[in-house]
Structures are given as C-alpha cells and as structure tokens.
Design a protein around this motif. Structure first.
Motif, PDB file in Angstrom:
ATOM      1  N   ASP A  71       0.819  -1.209   0.000  1.00  0.00           N
ATOM      2  CA  ASP A  71       0.000   0.000   0.000  1.00  0.00           C
ATOM      3  C   ASP A  71       0.855   1.263   0.000  1.00  0.00           C
ATOM      4  N   ALA A  72       1.965   1.246   0.735  1.00  0.00           N
ATOM      5  CA  ALA A  72       2.843   2.420   0.763  1.00  0.00           C
ATOM      6  C   ALA A  72       3.445   2.683  -0.612  1.00  0.00           C
ATOM      7  N   LEU A  73       3.868   1.618  -1.288  1.00  0.00           N
ATOM      8  CA  LEU A  73       4.427   1.791  -2.626  1.00  0.00           C
ATOM      9  C   LEU A  73       3.363   2.259  -3.615  1.00  0.00           C
ATOM     10  N   ALA A  74       2.161   1.717  -3.506  1.00  0.00           N
ATOM     11  CA  ALA A  74       1.085   2.127  -4.404  1.00  0.00           C
ATOM     12  C   ALA A  74       0.743   3.601  -4.209  1.00  0.00           C
ATOM     13  N   ARG A 101       2.667   6.041  -2.960  1.00  0.00           N
ATOM     14  CA  ARG A 101       3.766   6.954  -3.285  1.00  0.00           C
ATOM     15  C   ARG A 101       4.160   6.920  -4.763  1.00  0.00           C
ATOM     16  N   LEU A 102       3.972   5.761  -5.404  1.00  0.00           N
ATOM     17  CA  LEU A 102       4.454   5.609  -6.774  1.00  0.00           C
ATOM     18  C   LEU A 102       3.346   5.548  -7.814  1.00  0.00           C
ATOM     19  N   GLY A 103       2.091   5.514  -7.361  1.00  0.00           N
ATOM     20  CA  GLY A 103       0.985   5.578  -8.302  1.00  0.00           C
ATOM     21  C   GLY A 103       0.477   4.246  -8.787  1.00  0.00           C
ATOM     22  N   ARG A 104       1.134   3.174  -8.430  1.00  0.00           N
ATOM     23  CA  ARG A 104       0.639   1.843  -8.811  1.00  0.00           C
ATOM     24  C   ARG A 104       1.212   0.809  -7.842  1.00  0.00           C
ATOM     25  N   PRO A 105       0.448  -0.262  -7.593  1.00  0.00           N
ATOM     26  CA  PRO A 105       0.924  -1.262  -6.647  1.00  0.00           C
ATOM     27  C   PRO A 105       2.060  -2.079  -7.247  1.00  0.00           C
ATOM     28  N   PRO A 106       2.983  -2.526  -6.421  1.00  0.00           N
ATOM     29  CA  PRO A 106       4.084  -3.355  -6.925  1.00  0.00           C
ATOM     30  C   PRO A 106       3.583  -4.740  -7.291  1.00  0.00           C
ATOM     31  N   ARG A 107       4.253  -5.366  -8.249  1.00  0.00           N
ATOM     32  CA  ARG A 107       3.899  -6.727  -8.674  1.00  0.00           C
ATOM     33  C   ARG A 107       4.947  -7.751  -8.264  1.00  0.00           C
TER      34      ARG A 107
END
Length: 400
Positions: free
Chosen positions: A277-280, A282-288
């Motif tokens: 959620d933090a990456l999503a 801050r970066l605009g999309r969730p990590p995969r």
C-alpha cells in the motif's frame, strides 16, 4: 558465513588455489558443459536471477565498517554485468517470469539474467543506477517501506555494528552485559565473530525479539542509528521515484524487514500489505514483485503474497529456475565482491565458475535452501519455549 577478503596470507593462498581451480575448469570448458546440462534440466534457456545489496565506490573501506557480504564495488558490479551480458540477455524480472512460464523446449537463442537489489540501500540510486543505465540493464529494487525517508537503519546493520563494537572492545557476546532477557537471547545465538552471531540471531529470533536485542546492544555500546556508516542509509521517496523513472522496477520487501515465517499470519499479512500500500500510494501503482526478507518463506507465506496481488516473488536459494516452477519462489544467486575476486583483483575464470553454477554443479558449493520447516501442528508451536521459533533448513548472513 561468506569468506571475508581480509588480505591475509592465508586468504591470498586460498584465493589463489580457488582461482587456479576455476581457471582449469574454465579452460576445460566446464562452464559450457554445465550450461548445456542445466538448459536441458531447466527445459529451455536458463534464467539466472542475481541479487545484490549495497554498491560502493570503495569496497575495502566499506568492508572495514560494515557487513562485507552485502557489498560489491561499482567497478566489480559493472564487470560482472558485462561478463554476464556477453553470454546472456539482460531482461526484466517480468520477462524472466514470462520465459519460465513458457512450455519446456521453447526455443530461445540465449540464456537470460535479471538483476535485483535487496533492502533499498540509497547507493542503489547513487552508485548502481548510472551503471545500469550505461549497460541498458533492467533491474528491480526491493524496498523496506517503513524505513524509507527516515534516519533509521535496517536491523541487521544495527546489530552487526553493535557486535563489531563489542568485539573491538574485546567483549564477547556472552559477556555483553545486556538486561537479562535480551542477554539470554544473545547467549543462545552467540558464535565466533559478529557476522556468525548475527546470522544465528536472524535465523532463530522472532522479529520483536530481534529488535529487542538490537535495541539493547545499541544502548550497551552507545550507538544510535545516525552513528552507523553512511552507506547503510536507505532510499528516500525522491530517490525511489528517480529509480523508477530510470527504468528500475520497485518491488516490496515488507514494512520492517521482518522474517515472515517467524510471524503470526495476521502480522505477516500486515507486513506485506502495508509495504504494497505504501508503494502504491507513493508511486501511483501497486508493486507486482516481492522479495522475502532473508529469503525465508513457507507455503502459507507464498499464499499470502499471492492473495495480496504479487505476481512474482524471489528467494535467496541458489538453484536453477525451471519451466513450470512456482513464480512465487524464484531462485536467486547472491552476488557480492568475493564472488569474482581473485588475489590480484577481478578473475573472469572465477566469475564464470561462480556465476554459471559450475562450482554448484560439481558439489564444491552447497546451496542453502530458504523454505522454512513447517510445524507439525499447532500443538508444537504452543509447546515451543517463549522467544524461540523453528529454524530454516539453512541460513546465511543477512541475505536479502
């Protein structure tokens, strides 16, 4: 524990012998023979995933003040990737997953390699990124979101620094003088040398107990996080965004770098989901993509990672990736300065034997698996003494 390049006569002799063996194997074409065999076993082109941690301009200086097994110099990183790129295509982790999902026997001219960095050290941006750009090498950086943009350091760096300071004062861990509970935990894990003791602590202690020992050690030797080497700083959000803009994928590595099999399921879920959620946000999309801290995982942890939306997850198991394997348990080779270091500098022959898996294929190096032993049942867990947990089938110094 990885062999440290201390420059001693004994180390020089051992390295010279290792390089001589590697040279003979390379001259005999062992790397080509192993490659042919491994391609057959893998069901097609080989997919090598390499894992780095810190990248430094001065390896020797950094190794004197931190965990040597997490370090690679900028020059060595460049030479390792150049050597790999002469026989393999440099691809993204998503491409690696796609290739491994192809049916066995799918033709491809060359093997591939993908590059990863664990823990989110700031020098991935400051030192590694220009090298990756120059070589056109895709990469993935796995970050510990709870530390991003703070002055706090990773638990293994904190513990190692304190244990090294104790050693410099001539104080063994068993006589560290910590409060009773953390001292008992340290006593149970004490080994010869700070790195070996750290390895045991990580493998055996649940995360809250590990942090308890870290805090007690820091107080004992008077080391705040800000006193640790500058190279142990983690990325801030601007640097992470710059990595992403520079073509580096950003993946999850939990919130606090907790070893997930040590945690109750609800806490493990929070570590994974909170990072996602933090990456999503801050970066605009969730990590995969996701990396298991220290490489340790279980079927239950892998299911959690999948449920929370990750397509690929990587371990620290040095074994061959094969067609049809679990994309949530991709194997990686841990790479650092010593991987390719001879007594007189970089050794292409040693690099070929280590990076192409010759030593492993010949049984000269024993891979360390990362899957945690499953508990027999809940009763065993309830009966376990407080502060202890089942260990992995093997361990390594702060890997991942």
């Amino acid at each position: 524990m990885p062999e440290r390049a201390d420059g001693s006569p004994r180390w020089i002799v051992r390295r010279a012998l290792k390089v001589a063996v590697a040279g003979a194997l390379h001259a005999a074409g062992a790397h080509r023979a192993v490659g042919t065999l491994r391609r057959r076993q893998a069901g097609g082109a080989r997919v090598l995933v390499v894992s780095y941690h810190r990248v430094t301009h001065d390896y020797r200086a950094s190794a004197r003040e931190g965990l040597a097994s997490l370090l690679v110099s900028a020059d060595t990183l460049r030479r390792q990737l150049e050597q790999l790129g002469r026989t393999r295509d440099l691809v993204s982790l998503a491409d690696a997953r796609r290739i491994l999902a192809e049916p066995p026997g799918t033709s491809r001219a060359r093997d591939v390699v993908t590059v990863t960095f664990d823990d989110g050290y700031a020098d991935v941006h400051g030192v590694a990124l220009p090298i990756l750009r120059a070589l056109g090498a895709p990469a993935t950086a796995f970050v510990v979101t709870g530390l991003v943009g703070t002055a706090r350091r990773l638990p293994h760096d904190r513990i190692y620094a304190a244990l090294a300071e104790l050693a410099a004062r001539g104080i063994p861990p068993e006589r560290a003088g910590l409060p009773r509970a953390p001292q008992a935990l340290l006593d149970a894990c004490a080994r010869a040398g700070p790195a070996a003791t750290l390895d045991r602590l990580i493998a055996r202690l649940p995360h809250p107990r590990l942090l308890e020992v870290a805090d007690a050690l820091a107080a004992r030797v008077g080391l705040a996080d800000a006193d640790l080497p500058a190279g142990t700083r983690v990325l801030d959000w601007d640097e992470i965004r710059a990595l992403q803009a520079g073509g580096v994928e950003v993946g999850g590595h939990t919130v606090t770098h907790a070893v997930l099999p040590h945690l109750p399921a609800a806490r493990a879920r929070r570590e994974i989901a909170g990072c996602r959620d933090a990456l999503a946000e801050r970066l605009g999309r969730p990590p995969r993509t996701f990396a298991y801290p220290n490489g340790y995982h279980t079927p239950a942890v892998r299911r959690l990672v999948a449920e929370l939306g990750f397509d690929v997850a990587v371990t620290t198991e040095d074994a061959e990736n094969v067609r049809g394997g679990d994309p949530l348990a991709l194997r990686r080779k841990m790479v650092w300065e010593n991987t390719t270091l001879g007594p007189a500098g970089y050794s292409p022959a040693l690099a070929a034997c280590n990076l192409e898996g010759v030593f492993t294929a010949l049984g000269l190096v024993r891979p360390v698996p990362g899957e945690w032993r499953a508990l027999a049942d809940a009763e065993e867990e309830r009966a376990r003494p407080a502060g202890r947990s089942p260990g992995p089938r093997g361990s390594r110094v702060a890997a991942g």
